[in-house]
Motif scaffolding. Structure first.
Motif, mmCIF file in Angstrom:
data_model
loop_
_atom_site.group_PDB
_atom_site.id
_atom_site.type_symbol
_atom_site.label_atom_id
_atom_site.label_comp_id
_atom_site.label_asym_id
_atom_site.label_seq_id
_atom_site.Cartn_x
_atom_site.Cartn_y
_atom_site.Cartn_z
ATOM 1 N N ILE A 115 10.407 -8.092 -10.031
ATOM 2 C CA ILE A 115 10.742 -7.219 -8.905
ATOM 3 C C ILE A 115 9.466 -6.577 -8.364
ATOM 4 N N ALA A 116 8.558 -6.179 -9.247
ATOM 5 C CA ALA A 116 7.264 -5.619 -8.813
ATOM 6 C C ALA A 116 6.511 -6.647 -7.976
ATOM 7 N N GLN A 117 6.586 -7.900 -8.376
ATOM 8 C CA GLN A 117 5.941 -8.989 -7.637
ATOM 9 C C GLN A 117 6.512 -9.079 -6.225
ATOM 10 N N LYS A 118 7.815 -8.999 -6.101
ATOM 11 C CA LYS A 118 8.457 -9.054 -4.785
ATOM 12 C C LYS A 118 8.048 -7.863 -3.919
ATOM 13 N N GLU A 119 8.001 -6.678 -4.514
ATOM 14 C CA GLU A 119 7.606 -5.475 -3.771
ATOM 15 C C GLU A 119 6.152 -5.574 -3.313
ATOM 16 N N CYS A 120 5.305 -6.135 -4.150
ATOM 17 C CA CYS A 120 3.897 -6.303 -3.808
ATOM 18 C C CYS A 120 3.747 -7.278 -2.641
ATOM 19 N N ASP A 121 4.508 -8.359 -2.682
ATOM 20 C CA ASP A 121 4.478 -9.330 -1.596
ATOM 21 C C ASP A 121 5.025 -8.711 -0.303
ATOM 22 N N GLU A 122 6.070 -7.905 -0.421
ATOM 23 C CA GLU A 122 6.610 -7.212 0.756
ATOM 24 C C GLU A 122 5.564 -6.267 1.348
ATOM 25 N N THR A 123 4.816 -5.607 0.487
ATOM 26 C CA THR A 123 3.776 -4.693 0.950
ATOM 27 C C THR A 123 2.726 -5.448 1.762
ATOM 28 N N SER A 124 2.365 -6.637 1.319
ATOM 29 C CA SER A 124 1.429 -7.473 2.087
ATOM 30 C C SER A 124 1.988 -7.795 3.466
ATOM 31 N N TYR A 125 3.286 -8.016 3.532
ATOM 32 C CA TYR A 125 3.934 -8.263 4.823
ATOM 33 C C TYR A 125 3.753 -7.065 5.756
ATOM 34 N N TRP A 126 3.984 -5.857 5.233
ATOM 35 C CA TRP A 126 3.832 -4.656 6.064
ATOM 36 C C TRP A 126 2.386 -4.489 6.506
ATOM 37 N N PHE A 127 1.431 -4.833 5.633
ATOM 38 C CA PHE A 127 0.021 -4.785 6.036
ATOM 39 C C PHE A 127 -0.227 -5.723 7.216
ATOM 40 N N GLU A 128 0.294 -6.949 7.106
ATOM 41 C CA GLU A 128 0.115 -7.935 8.185
ATOM 42 C C GLU A 128 0.726 -7.437 9.485
ATOM 43 N N LEU A 129 1.924 -6.894 9.394
ATOM 44 C CA LEU A 129 2.600 -6.396 10.587
ATOM 45 C C LEU A 129 1.839 -5.222 11.211
ATOM 46 N N LEU A 130 1.341 -4.324 10.380
ATOM 47 C CA LEU A 130 0.551 -3.192 10.888
ATOM 48 C C LEU A 130 -0.730 -3.663 11.563
ATOM 49 N N LYS A 131 -1.328 -4.723 11.015
ATOM 50 C CA LYS A 131 -2.535 -5.288 11.640
ATOM 51 C C LYS A 131 -2.195 -5.940 12.972
ATOM 52 N N GLU A 132 -1.164 -6.750 12.989
ATOM 53 C CA GLU A 132 -0.790 -7.484 14.201
ATOM 54 C C GLU A 132 -0.305 -6.558 15.325
ATOM 55 N N THR A 133 0.190 -5.394 14.975
ATOM 56 C CA THR A 133 0.642 -4.430 15.983
ATOM 57 C C THR A 133 -0.420 -3.366 16.253
ATOM 58 N N GLU A 134 -1.611 -3.598 15.698
ATOM 59 C CA GLU A 134 -2.809 -2.796 15.949
ATOM 60 C C GLU A 134 -2.732 -1.348 15.472
#
Length: 120
Positions: free
Chosen positions: A69-88
């Motif tokens: 579950i920690a692995q899934k949460e960590c991967d989800e966090t990477s997704y939010w990083f990507e989205l925050l970058k792409e939305t500037e």
């Protein structure tokens, strides 16, 4: 004395959570972004919580489950990083810096899971 992987995971995940909280403060205060940053805060701090919970697992299978579950949460966090970058909301340098921490943690969690599975 050599540190165990669990202790390294605990300390790295705590440092990661601290960084997430600081990023959340920045996003909500300076950028006035509340929705994505809240999701980031939730998933990013959950990683360390789950790793800590795994330390008190009832069995090796429970330990693996909590780390998964920690692995899934960590991967989800990477997704939010990507989205925050792409939305500037964060720039490329900020993204690379924080995402590298997530990638490193993710690799450590995966390695821990594989090691425990081999011992079963």
């Amino acid at each position: 004395m050599k540190k165990s992987i669990e202790n390294v995971l605990l300390s790295k995940s705590l440092l990661f959570a601290i960084r997430i909280v600081k990023l959340y403060k920045y996003l909500s205060t300076d950028k006035r972004e509340y929705v994505l940053s809240k999701q980031l805060l939730r998933s990013g701090t959950a990683v360390g919580t789950l790793i800590r919970e795994a330390q008190n697992a009832e069995s090796k299978k429970d330990f693996i489950h909590k780390l998964a579950i920690a692995q899934k949460e960590c991967d989800e966090t990477s997704y939010w990083f990507e989205l925050l970058k792409e939305t500037e909301y964060i720039n490329q340098n900020q993204f690379e810096s924080v995402n590298q921490n997530a990638v490193e943690l993710l690799k450590m969690i995966k390695s821990s899971i594989l090691t425990i599975k081999q011992k079963l």
